[in-house]
Design a protein around this motif. Structure first.
Motif, PDB file in Angstrom:
ATOM      1  N   ALA A 182       0.831  -1.202   0.000  1.00  0.00           N
ATOM      2  CA  ALA A 182       0.000   0.000   0.000  1.00  0.00           C
ATOM      3  C   ALA A 182       0.867   1.254   0.000  1.00  0.00           C
ATOM      4  CB  ALA A 182      -0.931   0.003   1.210  1.00  0.00           C
ATOM      5  N   VAL A 183       1.944   1.215   0.779  1.00  0.00           N
ATOM      6  CA  VAL A 183       2.870   2.347   0.821  1.00  0.00           C
ATOM      7  C   VAL A 183       3.518   2.556  -0.537  1.00  0.00           C
ATOM      8  CG1 VAL A 183       5.020   3.212   1.817  1.00  0.00           C
ATOM      9  CG2 VAL A 183       3.322   2.104   3.285  1.00  0.00           C
ATOM     10  N   ASN A 184       3.942   1.481  -1.180  1.00  0.00           N
ATOM     11  CA  ASN A 184       4.564   1.595  -2.498  1.00  0.00           C
ATOM     12  C   ASN A 184       3.598   2.163  -3.524  1.00  0.00           C
ATOM     13  OD1 ASN A 184       7.000   0.579  -1.590  1.00  0.00           O
ATOM     14  ND2 ASN A 184       6.486  -1.544  -2.097  1.00  0.00           N
ATOM     15  N   ALA A 185       2.344   1.772  -3.443  1.00  0.00           N
ATOM     16  CA  ALA A 185       1.338   2.306  -4.367  1.00  0.00           C
ATOM     17  C   ALA A 185       1.166   3.809  -4.167  1.00  0.00           C
ATOM     18  CB  ALA A 185       0.004   1.585  -4.161  1.00  0.00           C
ATOM     19  N   ARG A 186       1.149   4.207  -2.927  1.00  0.00           N
ATOM     20  CA  ARG A 186       1.028   5.633  -2.613  1.00  0.00           C
ATOM     21  C   ARG A 186       2.249   6.400  -3.111  1.00  0.00           C
ATOM     22  NH1 ARG A 186      -1.890  10.263  -0.604  1.00  0.00           N
ATOM     23  NH2 ARG A 186      -0.212  11.747  -0.309  1.00  0.00           N
ATOM     24  N   GLN A 187       3.441   5.872  -2.902  1.00  0.00           N
ATOM     25  CA  GLN A 187       4.659   6.550  -3.319  1.00  0.00           C
ATOM     26  C   GLN A 187       4.741   6.679  -4.835  1.00  0.00           C
ATOM     27  OE1 GLN A 187       7.705   4.234  -1.355  1.00  0.00           O
ATOM     28  NE2 GLN A 187       7.585   5.453   0.528  1.00  0.00           N
ATOM     29  N   ARG A 188       4.327   5.654  -5.556  1.00  0.00           N
ATOM     30  CA  ARG A 188       4.316   5.733  -7.023  1.00  0.00           C
ATOM     31  C   ARG A 188       3.350   6.821  -7.486  1.00  0.00           C
ATOM     32  NH1 ARG A 188       4.335   0.022  -6.526  1.00  0.00           N
ATOM     33  NH2 ARG A 188       2.076  -0.014  -6.865  1.00  0.00           N
ATOM     34  N   ALA A 189       2.203   6.892  -6.838  1.00  0.00           N
ATOM     35  CA  ALA A 189       1.213   7.899  -7.205  1.00  0.00           C
ATOM     36  C   ALA A 189       1.711   9.308  -6.896  1.00  0.00           C
ATOM     37  CB  ALA A 189      -0.103   7.629  -6.474  1.00  0.00           C
ATOM     38  N   GLU A 190       2.429   9.455  -5.784  1.00  0.00           N
ATOM     39  CA  GLU A 190       2.989  10.768  -5.447  1.00  0.00           C
ATOM     40  C   GLU A 190       3.970  11.218  -6.521  1.00  0.00           C
ATOM     41  OE1 GLU A 190       4.724  10.801  -1.583  1.00  0.00           O
ATOM     42  OE2 GLU A 190       2.797  10.672  -0.531  1.00  0.00           O
ATOM     43  N   ALA A 191       4.832  10.324  -6.971  1.00  0.00           N
ATOM     44  CA  ALA A 191       5.810  10.663  -7.998  1.00  0.00           C
ATOM     45  C   ALA A 191       5.119  11.055  -9.302  1.00  0.00           C
ATOM     46  CB  ALA A 191       6.749   9.485  -8.226  1.00  0.00           C
ATOM     47  N   MET A 192       4.047  10.356  -9.652  1.00  0.00           N
ATOM     48  CA  MET A 192       3.325  10.629 -10.897  1.00  0.00           C
ATOM     49  C   MET A 192       2.567  11.945 -10.839  1.00  0.00           C
ATOM     50  SD  MET A 192       1.832   6.824 -11.780  1.00  0.00           S
ATOM     51  CE  MET A 192       0.829   7.490 -13.120  1.00  0.00           C
ATOM     52  N   ASN A 193       2.195  12.388  -9.623  1.00  0.00           N
ATOM     53  CA  ASN A 193       1.366  13.579  -9.474  1.00  0.00           C
ATOM     54  C   ASN A 193       2.137  14.791  -8.944  1.00  0.00           C
ATOM     55  OD1 ASN A 193      -1.734  12.909  -9.935  1.00  0.00           O
ATOM     56  ND2 ASN A 193      -0.790  11.097  -8.994  1.00  0.00           N
ATOM     57  N   GLY A 194       3.456  14.739  -8.999  1.00  0.00           N
ATOM     58  CA  GLY A 194       4.257  15.913  -8.675  1.00  0.00           C
ATOM     59  C   GLY A 194       4.372  16.247  -7.208  1.00  0.00           C
ATOM     60  N   TYR A 195       4.227  15.274  -6.324  1.00  0.00           N
ATOM     61  CA  TYR A 195       4.413  15.527  -4.895  1.00  0.00           C
ATOM     62  C   TYR A 195       5.903  15.687  -4.586  1.00  0.00           C
ATOM     63  CZ  TYR A 195      -0.405  14.655  -3.418  1.00  0.00           C
ATOM     64  OH  TYR A 195      -1.763  14.755  -3.209  1.00  0.00           O
ATOM     65  N   HIS A 196       6.211  16.557  -3.624  1.00  0.00           N
ATOM     66  CA  HIS A 196       7.596  16.745  -3.223  1.00  0.00           C
ATOM     67  C   HIS A 196       8.066  15.512  -2.449  1.00  0.00           C
ATOM     68  CE1 HIS A 196      11.140  18.522  -1.284  1.00  0.00           C
ATOM     69  NE2 HIS A 196      11.088  19.460  -2.215  1.00  0.00           N
ATOM     70  N   PRO A 197       9.344  15.140  -2.594  1.00  0.00           N
ATOM     71  CA  PRO A 197       9.859  13.987  -1.848  1.00  0.00           C
ATOM     72  C   PRO A 197       9.710  14.107  -0.332  1.00  0.00           C
ATOM     73  CG  PRO A 197      11.389  14.598  -3.584  1.00  0.00           C
ATOM     74  CD  PRO A 197      10.344  15.676  -3.542  1.00  0.00           C
ATOM     75  N   ASN A 198       9.624  15.348   0.184  1.00  0.00           N
ATOM     76  CA  ASN A 198       9.493  15.547   1.633  1.00  0.00           C
ATOM     77  C   ASN A 198       8.050  15.427   2.114  1.00  0.00           C
ATOM     78  OD1 ASN A 198      12.206  16.005   1.937  1.00  0.00           O
ATOM     79  ND2 ASN A 198      12.053  18.231   1.961  1.00  0.00           N
ATOM     80  N   HIS A 199       7.110  15.259   1.209  1.00  0.00           N
ATOM     81  CA  HIS A 199       5.701  15.212   1.617  1.00  0.00           C
ATOM     82  C   HIS A 199       5.460  14.064   2.585  1.00  0.00           C
ATOM     83  CE1 HIS A 199       1.411  15.965   1.304  1.00  0.00           C
ATOM     84  NE2 HIS A 199       1.221  14.658   1.169  1.00  0.00           N
ATOM     85  N   GLY A 200       4.741  14.370   3.676  1.00  0.00           N
ATOM     86  CA  GLY A 200       4.430  13.350   4.660  1.00  0.00           C
ATOM     87  C   GLY A 200       5.523  13.090   5.668  1.00  0.00           C
TER      88      GLY A 200
END
Length: 211
Positions: A182-200
């Motif tokens: 679940a964490v990996n799915a969230r991280q992949r989605a963050e990368a695809m949607n322009g989230y900053h690496p520091n998010h969360g």
């Protein structure tokens, strides 16, 4: 700090609800150290003060300089952890003042603290972004129970569920037996949607220590 300063024409109107000191006027009042993020009051002259006292502008000037000139400014902290201060009875955020002094203009959008420490106003830690981009570099909420944004346990399905906020709303990323999936799915989605690496990230205090 006294408000009896002859800067009546030093204001600029950004919109109907926001009237601010012009950046040049702010720079004449405050010095900003980009390396440390600190703000300091500059020395004043008698011409900066109105003569409403029998002792005259020079006395007011000397009194102000003895108490403030060269000292740290904007050292109070808001409930949200930002450094704040006032100029002529108007409240300002220190990070926005720092940006105005450094760039000669007020920021059009938000100022994001890249490392998540809201008291760290070094220029390398500040970036001008839109509200939507700023929201993609947010700290972990205090009420988060999993340690990861967008991942929670679903009692009914007995699985870990992941989701993410996009410009189109909430997107569900699936249900998983394993928490790490679940964490990996969230991280992949963050990368695809322009989230900053520091998010969360975990919330930091002014000493970069976990609260």
């Amino acid at each position: 700090m006294t408000d009896e300063i002859t800067m009546d024409k030093a204001y600029c109107t950004r919109n109907v609800r926001e009237v601010l000191l012009c950046p040049d006027a702010v720079g004449a009042l405050l010095k900003y150290n980009e390396a440390t993020g600190e703000l300091f009051w500059r020395k004043r002259t008698a011409g900066d003060f109105r003569g409403r006292s029998t002792r005259g502008p020079q006395h007011r000037c000397n009194n102000w300089n003895s108490r403030n000139a060269g000292r740290n400014a904007f050292t109070s902290r808001s409930s949200g952890g930002y450094l704040i201060g006032s100029i002529f009875k108007r409240n300002y955020m220190a990070h926005r003042v720092a940006w105005a002094v450094s760039h000669g203009r007020w920021p059009d959008g938000d100022i994001d603290h890249i490392n998540g420490c809201r008291a760290d106003n070094r220029m390398v830690n500040l970036r001008e972004v839109s509200r939507s981009v700023n929201n993609k570099n947010s700290r972990l909420r205090d009420d988060n129970k999993t340690g990861v944004v967008g991942v929670h346990w679903h009692e009914g399905r007995m699985k870990w569920r992941a989701h993410i906020s996009t410009g189109d709303g909430i997107v569900w990323l699936g249900s998983y037996e394993d928490f790490n999936d679940a964490v990996n799915a969230r991280q992949r989605a963050e990368a695809m949607n322009g989230y900053h690496p520091n998010h969360g990230r975990v919330t930091l205090n002014e000493d970069n220590e976990v609260k």
